[in-house]
Scaffold this motif. Structure first.
Motif, PDB file in Angstrom:
ATOM      1  N   ALA A  64      -8.965  -4.531  -4.160  1.00 54.42           N
ATOM      2  CA  ALA A  64      -9.218  -4.093  -5.529  1.00 54.42           C
ATOM      3  C   ALA A  64     -10.382  -3.101  -5.572  1.00 54.42           C
ATOM      4  O   ALA A  64     -10.371  -2.127  -6.330  1.00 54.42           O
ATOM      5  N   LYS A  65     -11.374  -3.335  -4.715  1.00 54.49           N
ATOM      6  CA  LYS A  65     -12.548  -2.456  -4.686  1.00 54.49           C
ATOM      7  C   LYS A  65     -12.138  -1.059  -4.178  1.00 54.49           C
ATOM      8  O   LYS A  65     -12.493  -0.039  -4.767  1.00 54.49           O
ATOM      9  N   LEU A  66     -11.353  -1.059  -3.081  1.00 52.92           N
ATOM     10  CA  LEU A  66     -10.885   0.221  -2.527  1.00 52.92           C
ATOM     11  C   LEU A  66     -10.108   1.009  -3.577  1.00 52.92           C
ATOM     12  O   LEU A  66     -10.299   2.214  -3.754  1.00 52.92           O
ATOM     13  N   ALA A 123     -11.041   4.623  -5.163  1.00 48.21           N
ATOM     14  CA  ALA A 123     -10.122   5.760  -4.987  1.00 48.21           C
ATOM     15  C   ALA A 123      -9.729   6.312  -6.354  1.00 48.21           C
ATOM     16  O   ALA A 123      -9.671   7.537  -6.555  1.00 48.21           O
ATOM     17  N   ALA A 124      -9.463   5.415  -7.314  1.00 42.40           N
ATOM     18  CA  ALA A 124      -9.065   5.835  -8.661  1.00 42.40           C
ATOM     19  C   ALA A 124     -10.171   6.664  -9.297  1.00 42.40           C
ATOM     20  O   ALA A 124      -9.912   7.674  -9.959  1.00 42.40           O
ATOM     21  N   GLU A 125     -11.420   6.263  -9.042  1.00 46.07           N
ATOM     22  CA  GLU A 125     -12.544   6.997  -9.622  1.00 46.07           C
ATOM     23  C   GLU A 125     -12.599   8.414  -9.051  1.00 46.07           C
ATOM     24  O   GLU A 125     -12.853   9.385  -9.764  1.00 46.07           O
ATOM     25  N   LEU A 126     -12.332   8.510  -7.731  1.00 47.42           N
ATOM     26  CA  LEU A 126     -12.399   9.826  -7.088  1.00 47.42           C
ATOM     27  C   LEU A 126     -11.370  10.812  -7.640  1.00 47.42           C
ATOM     28  O   LEU A 126     -11.570  12.022  -7.595  1.00 47.42           O
ATOM     29  N   LEU A 154      -5.735 -11.249  -3.790  1.00 44.86           N
ATOM     30  CA  LEU A 154      -5.364 -10.600  -2.519  1.00 44.86           C
ATOM     31  C   LEU A 154      -6.457 -10.788  -1.474  1.00 44.86           C
ATOM     32  O   LEU A 154      -7.641 -10.763  -1.805  1.00 44.86           O
ATOM     33  N   PRO A 155      -6.081 -11.000  -0.229  1.00 47.46           N
ATOM     34  CA  PRO A 155      -7.089 -11.174   0.823  1.00 47.46           C
ATOM     35  C   PRO A 155      -7.800  -9.849   1.114  1.00 47.46           C
ATOM     36  O   PRO A 155      -7.228  -8.783   0.874  1.00 47.46           O
ATOM     37  N   ALA A 156      -9.004  -9.962   1.648  1.00 49.74           N
ATOM     38  CA  ALA A 156      -9.726  -8.750   2.054  1.00 49.74           C
ATOM     39  C   ALA A 156      -9.020  -8.128   3.255  1.00 49.74           C
ATOM     40  O   ALA A 156      -8.352  -8.818   4.028  1.00 49.74           O
ATOM     41  N   ILE A 157      -9.117  -6.792   3.393  1.00 50.28           N
ATOM     42  CA  ILE A 157      -8.546  -6.154   4.579  1.00 50.28           C
ATOM     43  C   ILE A 157      -9.679  -5.578   5.413  1.00 50.28           C
ATOM     44  O   ILE A 157     -10.759  -5.316   4.906  1.00 50.28           O
ATOM     45  N   ALA A 172       3.203  15.776 -17.428  1.00 54.89           N
ATOM     46  CA  ALA A 172       2.170  15.282 -18.339  1.00 54.89           C
ATOM     47  C   ALA A 172       2.744  14.146 -19.177  1.00 54.89           C
ATOM     48  O   ALA A 172       3.921  14.170 -19.547  1.00 54.89           O
ATOM     49  N   GLY A 173       1.915  13.124 -19.443  1.00 57.13           N
ATOM     50  CA  GLY A 173       2.356  12.005 -20.267  1.00 57.13           C
ATOM     51  C   GLY A 173       2.969  10.876 -19.462  1.00 57.13           C
ATOM     52  O   GLY A 173       3.228   9.797 -19.997  1.00 57.13           O
ATOM     53  N   SER A 174       3.222  11.105 -18.161  1.00 52.38           N
ATOM     54  CA  SER A 174       3.834  10.032 -17.358  1.00 52.38           C
ATOM     55  C   SER A 174       2.746   9.171 -16.713  1.00 52.38           C
ATOM     56  O   SER A 174       1.550   9.445 -16.859  1.00 52.38           O
ATOM     57  N   THR A 175       3.179   8.141 -16.018  1.00 50.08           N
ATOM     58  CA  THR A 175       2.235   7.205 -15.410  1.00 50.08           C
ATOM     59  C   THR A 175       2.468   7.125 -13.899  1.00 50.08           C
ATOM     60  O   THR A 175       3.599   7.093 -13.445  1.00 50.08           O
ATOM     61  N   VAL A 176       1.364   7.095 -13.161  1.00 53.38           N
ATOM     62  CA  VAL A 176       1.421   6.844 -11.712  1.00 53.38           C
ATOM     63  C   VAL A 176       0.877   5.437 -11.496  1.00 53.38           C
ATOM     64  O   VAL A 176      -0.097   5.047 -12.132  1.00 53.38           O
ATOM     65  N   THR A 177       1.547   4.673 -10.626  1.00 47.17           N
ATOM     66  CA  THR A 177       1.088   3.306 -10.381  1.00 47.17           C
ATOM     67  C   THR A 177       0.624   3.163  -8.934  1.00 47.17           C
ATOM     68  O   THR A 177       1.317   3.605  -8.015  1.00 47.17           O
ATOM     69  N   LEU A 178      -0.551   2.549  -8.761  1.00 44.07           N
ATOM     70  CA  LEU A 178      -1.007   2.178  -7.411  1.00 44.07           C
ATOM     71  C   LEU A 178      -1.095   0.661  -7.393  1.00 44.07           C
ATOM     72  O   LEU A 178      -1.929   0.075  -8.080  1.00 44.07           O
ATOM     73  N   ASP A 179      -0.192   0.050  -6.623  1.00 36.82           N
ATOM     74  CA  ASP A 179      -0.169  -1.413  -6.572  1.00 36.82           C
ATOM     75  C   ASP A 179      -0.409  -1.866  -5.136  1.00 36.82           C
ATOM     76  O   ASP A 179      -0.119  -1.129  -4.188  1.00 36.82           O
TER      77      ASP A 179
END
Ligand SMILES: Nc1ncnc2c1ncn2[C@@H]1O[C@H](COP(=O)(O)OP(=O)(O)OP(=O)(O)O)[C@@H](O)[C@H]1O
Ligand SMILES: [Mg+2]
Length: 424
Positions: free
Chosen positions: A282-284, A288-291, A311-314, A338-345
């Protein structure tokens, strides 16, 4: 084809043997018929000379009359009542083999035929009784029968030869064609191997170029970076107001980041081992999202990160790994309307943790997906084509994999999977 050829020749031989056996049977039947004919001829002759046959004296008149029946290959005899041997038409005695009382058809072998004045061939003999006790004998050489037989045999041999020839010709053609096809396939395989080798060489040389470019960039960046850091430190030390100091701090922080990333790339290019840390996924993802936040804001695209809390740490090198995620996110935002969504899961799959980026863009073509990880492969006017190549290198150094492909419905899915940490 060779086996087929052998099978065909084999069946021709079998057919030939059957035909020969049939001919043989036919010729037996022919001989029997010849015997019957001689018996009929003898009976007719006996009937016609019956008035001249009486007593045991040689019947001159009958003999003269029967003379007309004799021709090449046909001999006529008379047998006196009760006699064991036959009389030729000139009155001489002939020891006719197999002559027994009551016999109607005799068969003479090739060495017996000359005894009755016939050529050394099988001969058939008909013996007919006359009412007076005399018997009339007609012996015929099977010469014509034999000629017919040999003509049949010749025909048989000829047709077998023709059949064998045809099989050999067509078999030969088939064999030649098969050989050509085989040669063609071999040539194709060799060409294919050469092509694969060339492609691999090209990939290696591109990877080497990428490493060289990375080293060059890192080297060239170090001087301006030094200047930036020096000047930012001056500003920080001399600034009177807090805002300027904060800005200088931010510059120094980012410069340190750049320095670290550059060093990380240099290490990657050299193949140096990386220093692993335990980090929460979650931290990673948040970092990354901030960058990439400003790029998403500019494109009007939303970034969703619905990460599960448990989730376990990696174990990873956080800066490099974050950079790999950033490259996937930048590609996704580039492709998104524009207006769409990207998901990082992030999800756990067995012994692996997968970071999956999905977008609703045009989608990647299978051909582009196959080449996407190649250094310098890009379909964008402004792209370097290094984003996925670097992310792939980073995934590999973490003993993980990067994969990219079209989603079933719409858009693209790109993911990096690495082994879950030891405490997972
Ligand atoms: N999410 C995506 N949707 C559609 N195509 C993609 C996506 N991600 C990658 N690709 C394709 O893969 C190619 C290679 O990607 P890569 O990140 O290596 O280079 P790039 O994005 O073109 O250049 P750069 O990363 O330097 O901006 C892209 O040019 C694009 O064709
Ligand atoms: Mg890219």
């Amino acid at each position: 084809v060779q086996r087929l050829l052998l099978a065909m020749i084999g069946s021709i031989v079998v057919i030939g043997a059957l035909a020969w056996w049939d001919e043989q049977r036919n010729s037996e039947a022919g001989l029997a018929e010849l015997g019957d004919d001689q018996y009929a001829a003898a009976s007719a002759a006996a009937a016609s000379v019956a008035p001249d046959l009486a007593g045991t004296a040689f019947p001159e008149r009958a003999a003269r009359h029967l003379h007309a029946l004799q021709r090449d290959g046909v001999r006529v005899f008379l047998v006196a009542p009760g006699a064991q041997s036959a009389l030729a038409l000139d009155g001489s005695s002939v020891a006719l083999p197999h002559l027994a009382p009551g016999a109607r058809v005799l068969r003479l072998g090739r060495d017996e035929a000359p005894v009755v004045g016939l050529p050394p061939r099988t001969a058939m003999v008909g013996v007919a009784d006359a009412p007076s006790g005399w018997r009339v004998v007609v012996a015929a050489s099977a010469e014509r029968q034999r000629d017919r037989d040999s003509a049949g045999l010749a025909r048989l041999l000829l047709s077998m030869g023709v059949a064998t020839g045809l099989v050999a010709i067509f078999g030969g053609i088939a064999l030649a064609r098969q050989r050509t096809q085989l040669e063609l396939a071999q040539r194709l395989a060799v060409a294919e191997a050469a092509r694969a080798r060339d492609a691999e060489l090209e990939r290696l040389s591109k990877a080497a170029t990428m490493a060289a470019v990375a080293s060059g960039v890192a080297h060239e960046l170090s001087t301006p970076l030094g200047v930036i850091v020096g000047r930012a430190e001056q500003i920080r030390d001399r600034a009177a107001d807090e805002r300027t100091q904060k800005a200088a701090h931010a510059i120094l922080e980012q410069a340190a980041n750049v320095d670290e990333v550059v060093r990380g790339f240099l290490g990657l290019a050299r193949g140096a081992p990386i220093a692993l840390q335990e980090v929460a996924p979650a931290k990673l993802v948040a970092e990354a999202a901030e960058l990439v936040a400003h790029r998403f804001a500019r494109a009007g695209v939303t970034l969703a990160t619905p990460i599960a809390a448990d989730l376990p740490a990696i174990r990873c090198e956080p800066l490099l790994f974050k950079h790999a995620l950033v490259n996937l996110l930048l590609n996704a935002v580039d492709a998104s309307p524009a207006g769409s969504t990207v998901t990082l899961d992030v999800s756990r799959a067995g012994a692996e943790v997968a970071f999956v980026v999905t977008d609703d863009g045009e989608g990647i073509t299978p051909a582009a997906a196959a080449r996407a990880k190649e250094p310098f492969f890009t379909t964008k006017g402004h792209g370097t084509g290094l984003g996925l190549a670097i992310a792939h290198e980073i995934a590999s150094t973490h003993r993980g994999t990067l994969s990219i492909g079209p989603r079933p419905t719409r858009g693209t899915e790109a993911s990096i999977s690495i082994p879950a940490g030891p405490h997972a």
